[in-house]
Scaffold this motif. Sequence first.
Motif, short mmCIF file in Angstrom:
data_model
loop_
_atom_site.label_atom_id
_atom_site.label_comp_id
_atom_site.label_asym_id
_atom_site.label_seq_id
_atom_site.Cartn_x
_atom_site.Cartn_y
_atom_site.Cartn_z
N THR A 172 12.37 28.29 26.81
CA THR A 172 13.24 28.59 27.87
C THR A 172 14.43 27.71 27.71
OG1 THR A 172 12.04 27.04 29.27
CG2 THR A 172 11.32 29.23 29.50
N PRO A 173 15.49 28.35 28.10
CA PRO A 173 16.81 27.55 27.91
C PRO A 173 16.85 26.24 28.89
CG PRO A 173 17.40 29.50 29.02
CD PRO A 173 15.91 29.49 28.72
N GLU A 174 16.69 25.18 28.08
CA GLU A 174 16.91 24.06 29.28
C GLU A 174 18.01 23.12 28.83
OE1 GLU A 174 13.83 21.66 30.76
OE2 GLU A 174 12.59 23.46 30.41
N GLY A 175 19.09 23.34 27.88
CA GLY A 175 20.17 22.77 27.47
C GLY A 175 20.15 22.32 26.01
N ALA A 176 19.28 21.80 25.47
CA ALA A 176 19.02 21.51 23.86
C ALA A 176 18.19 22.65 23.06
CB ALA A 176 18.38 20.27 24.13
N ARG A 177 18.31 22.51 21.98
CA ARG A 177 17.47 23.22 21.14
C ARG A 177 15.72 22.89 21.37
NH1 ARG A 177 21.36 21.36 17.80
NH2 ARG A 177 23.10 23.17 16.96
N ASP A 178 15.15 23.90 21.23
CA ASP A 178 13.57 23.78 21.28
C ASP A 178 13.07 23.49 19.92
OD1 ASP A 178 13.28 24.34 23.89
OD2 ASP A 178 13.05 26.35 23.71
N PHE A 179 11.90 22.58 19.98
CA PHE A 179 11.23 22.78 18.63
C PHE A 179 10.26 23.91 18.77
CE2 PHE A 179 12.58 18.34 18.26
CZ PHE A 179 12.77 18.12 17.09
N VAL A 180 10.04 24.68 17.69
CA VAL A 180 9.31 25.85 17.99
C VAL A 180 8.02 25.88 17.09
CG1 VAL A 180 11.00 27.18 18.70
CG2 VAL A 180 10.44 27.32 16.34
N VAL A 181 6.79 26.43 17.38
CA VAL A 181 5.46 26.17 16.66
C VAL A 181 5.09 27.61 16.49
CG1 VAL A 181 3.12 25.38 16.61
CG2 VAL A 181 5.00 23.83 17.88
N PRO A 182 4.78 28.06 15.18
CA PRO A 182 4.34 29.39 15.05
C PRO A 182 2.96 29.59 15.53
CG PRO A 182 4.55 28.06 12.94
CD PRO A 182 5.08 27.30 13.96
N SER A 183 2.68 30.54 16.02
CA SER A 183 1.39 31.03 16.22
C SER A 183 0.57 31.91 15.36
CB SER A 183 1.11 31.72 17.58
OG SER A 183 -0.26 32.23 17.91
N ARG A 184 -0.45 31.47 14.48
CA ARG A 184 -1.22 32.17 13.51
C ARG A 184 -1.97 33.48 14.18
NH1 ARG A 184 -6.26 32.38 12.29
NH2 ARG A 184 -6.88 30.67 13.90
N MET A 185 -2.35 33.17 15.40
CA MET A 185 -3.34 34.26 16.02
C MET A 185 -2.43 35.19 16.79
SD MET A 185 -6.77 32.08 17.73
CE MET A 185 -5.39 30.92 18.53
N ASN A 186 -1.14 34.89 16.81
CA ASN A 186 -0.34 36.12 17.57
C ASN A 186 1.04 36.18 16.56
OD1 ASN A 186 -1.33 36.21 20.64
ND2 ASN A 186 -1.40 34.05 19.93
N GLU A 187 0.87 37.11 15.76
CA GLU A 187 1.78 37.45 14.26
C GLU A 187 3.19 37.43 14.97
OE1 GLU A 187 2.68 40.32 10.72
OE2 GLU A 187 0.82 40.34 11.97
N GLY A 188 4.22 36.50 14.75
CA GLY A 188 5.62 36.92 14.72
C GLY A 188 6.00 36.17 16.26
N GLN A 189 5.14 35.38 16.86
CA GLN A 189 5.29 34.70 17.90
C GLN A 189 5.35 33.17 17.99
OE1 GLN A 189 2.58 36.94 20.86
NE2 GLN A 189 4.32 38.12 21.38
N PHE A 190 6.10 32.61 18.94
CA PHE A 190 6.06 31.26 18.64
C PHE A 190 5.88 30.48 20.12
CE2 PHE A 190 8.11 33.04 15.41
CZ PHE A 190 8.28 32.21 14.32
N TYR A 191 5.12 29.34 20.01
CA TYR A 191 5.29 28.53 21.04
C TYR A 191 6.29 27.53 20.92
CZ TYR A 191 0.31 29.17 21.19
OH TYR A 191 -1.04 29.56 21.36
N ALA A 192 6.94 26.94 22.08
CA ALA A 192 7.78 25.80 21.99
C ALA A 192 7.18 24.48 22.53
CB ALA A 192 9.21 26.30 22.76
N LEU A 193 7.89 23.38 21.88
CA LEU A 193 7.40 22.01 22.59
C LEU A 193 8.14 21.64 23.85
CD1 LEU A 193 6.89 19.97 19.42
CD2 LEU A 193 5.28 21.18 20.68
N PRO A 194 7.77 21.32 24.91
CA PRO A 194 8.47 20.97 26.01
C PRO A 194 9.49 20.09 26.09
CG PRO A 194 6.49 20.32 26.38
CD PRO A 194 6.36 20.62 24.93
#
Length: 581
Positions: A172-194
Amino acid sequence: MYRSHNCGELNASHINTEVTLAGWVQKSRDKGFMNWVDLRDRYGITQLIFDEGRSEKSVFELAKTLGREFVIQVKGTVIEREAKNKNIATGEIEILVTQLTILNASLTPPFTIEDETDGGEDIRMKYRYLDIRRNPVKNSLMFRHKVAMEVRKYLSDLDFCEVETPYLIKSTPEGARDFVVPSRMNEGQFYALPQSPQTFKQLLMVGGMDKYFQIVKCFRDEDLRADRQPEFTQIDCEMAFVEQEDILNVFEGLTRHLLKEIKGIEVEKFPRITYEYAMKTYGNDKPDIRFGMEFGELNEVAQHKEFPVFNAAELVVGIAVPGVGNYTRKEIDGLIDWVKRPQVGASGMVYVKCNEDGTYKSSVDKFYDQDDLTEWAKITGAKAGDMIFVLSGPADKTRGQLSALRMELATRLGLRNPAEFAPLWVVDFPLLEFDEESGRYHAMHHPFTSPKPEDMHLLETNPGKVRANAYDMVLNGNEIGGGSIRIHDKATQQLMFKYLGFTEDEAKAQFGFLMDAFQFGAPPHGGLAFGLDRLVAILGGQETIRDFIAFPKNNSGRDVMIDAPSAIDDLQLKELHIKLA
């Protein structure tokens, strides 16, 4: 047991006691017939003695093989030390060793494990586990622990509950860039670190937790500097059924508690100033008030006097610097060069010497007489023996330049005493700030900050003038914490998203879960987050946070000790459905 005592607790009361110690060899002094070894652990140093006449031959000979940082265990008797050392707690005694076991040998360390080391920063970061053995780093980490424990104690005593929130979340946009984490079980989708637990702590308020806190890791993919790391720690807090005054009182109390318990300092007064006052008086929203040099705006007395530089400027502003009226021309020229550096960006600087006889000498004497300069002195608060420095140009840019000069001069003049603590609150921040690049408004804090109710009508006509229910805690020129009263109803949150340029679909996609929660009886709530790393560093008398973090990154965001970030193999990429460009 490997040890019956640690290396910092034995004293004269233990003489004739049989003890077992374990630790690292700090250094040894071999005199041929006698060998002294300093044994170190986290708690201190104890001197060992191996005596040819009193020690077994095998023990005596083995002691001669010991090198720096060997890990050893010894057994022996506590005896009185002939040459006492008053600088260490164990300086009255030493251990006459009867048994010696080498638990692990050591290579020669790449730098000396001493308070004053010969290792540069790069080599010490590569071997951080060795650097931690040095007292300055070890003590910084122990100091951090002490601060964290006092925080937990204070908040727990006020009935706050510590709750953990997820690390794998939605981007979600909070002012800085997110670190993102790819999801193996959900192809093409990513988590972000808070970047912060912002939405989760609001959901905890909806869930009725009432008073929440967490000492939590946060992540922002930003360019680094001395007081910034890609992963950092917050003291994150939220409260329900509160107004701004309630929150300020609680966390003013926390800061007062830490200053008293950690530093033994009583601070009764926490001044409160508005954002507008801070910018006009100090040129930034985190002013250091341990010293003066407040801004004096000179437009009325400096313009329309045939000096084209000032006449063309939006703002003419100066500061009186105490006791530097005797600066030489070389010293003044050095300061002019300093403000003209790209990092500051001023095009030049005017100066006025306040002579001891009450007269003035300036770099613009051609345009201003003594009466004019007397007015400058009145407005800036200059006295005999001081120097006035004046900058001019666009208002915001010039205030920032003069703020940088103010801090630089205070540092040079020794006015930023790390043993002095001057906290304050900055309140009434703008809700929105205009971004020239994107051509639209952005939230100055975050999209969930509540506007002042009395300013709501300005959202349509003058959004830049809307004030937020937001506040920052400032300590010694550093923002150590900030927060706000949050929006807690769906209609106001939708309105906020609208003025931030979100379409209805975008707002729903990114924050639908929060909007839905607001429909189930969300209470009024607000909170604050302290930056633990920065707070600990300031309390520890330092400007940088790195030594208060066990395993920090360098200025490129790299951990040179473990060599991260690093490439991953093709199989991992395939499992994650990722192709590298």
